[in-house]
Design an enzyme around this catalytic site. Structure first.
Site: not given
Length: 249
Positions: A20-21, A66, A70, A107, A130, A134, A211, A232
């Site tokens: 996405f970024s 990402t 992280k 985040d 999870g 994240a 997403y 997301g």
């Protein structure tokens, strides 16, 4: 208004061509006439390559981080923000004029801002599917919102229950189910976390940090039982804008 000195930003991750970024920031730079700014993917197979990225790209002013870096990027940084230190995961790095690297976590902010409008009085407890980087931002946000939570892992641990422990009474007890795992993301779009979806009701929120695809199997199955669902994308936008604010303050 930013000055006209070239400014590079980018994303650190593994197998991130889908990300996405890059698309988001490239569009932002065009829309806001920030011709001096560029955004690149830094796709590395091992975190040890991070040092070379910093060395070979002196115009870098900031990075997003990402999966799967992280947490493991932290030893490579000079400093952490207070919240990033508490969370134990970094998704934003600011690079100073002297080349010092400071880690932040946006985040948690993105997740918190996107979840807040969905909350009702009965949403008091959450299951976080999870236990990766994240999930740590999610947990911090839930703390800020005053929502109790329990982690879910493949095996029961000191701080987590196992997936096979989720039953009807768990769904009665927890009104928010959050997928912070990568299960169901493109290209493996037929996969979904191993939970009993029949127990979702209209009183539940199903939130997926994924997403892509826009509606995961996790969200589809929860929606079929009447649950309120959220992917997301809004979280990403909020965290990206927060990162931009950090890089430019």
């Amino acid at each position: 208004m930013l000055d006209t000195i070239p400014k590079r930003f980018g994303l650190l991750g593994r197998n991130i061509s889908y990300s996405f970024s890059k698309g988001y920031f490239t569009k932002k730079f065009t829309t806001e006439n920030l011709a001096e700014c560029t955004y690149d993917n830094f796709d590395i197979q091992e975190i040890t390559a991070f040092t070379e990225i910093i060395k070979n790209n002196p115009e870098l002013k900031g990075l997003n981080v990402t999966i799967p870096y992280k947490e493991v990027v932290i030893p490579f940084l000079d400093k952490l923000s207070k919240k990033a230190a508490l969370i134990g995961a970094v998704n934003t790095i600011k690079i100073s004029k002297k080349g010092k690297l400071k880690g932040y976590n946006t985040d948690y902010y993105g997740f918190m801002m996107s979840l807040q409008p969905l909350l009702q009085a009965h949403h008091k407890k959450a299951l976080i599917l999870g236990t990766g980087g994240a999930s740590k931002g999610v947990a911090f946000a839930l703390d800020e919102l005053g929502i109790d939570y329990t982690f879910v892992s493949r095996e029961a641990k000191a701080n987590a229950i196992a997936y096979n422990q989720i039953n009807a009474s768990a769904f009665d007890d927890y009104q928010i189910i959050i997928n912070s795992s990568p299960v169901g993301t493109s290209p493996n779009i037929e996969a979904s976390p191993l939970i009993p979806y029949d127990y979702f009701t209209e009183k539940h929120i199903a939130y997926d940090l994924i997403y892509n695809p826009e509606e995961t199997q996790f969200l589809k199955k929860a929606k079929a039982q009447g649950a309120q669902t959220k992917n997301g994308m809004d979280m990403l936008v909020f965290q990206a804008e927060k990162a931009w604010e950090i890089w430019n303050k």
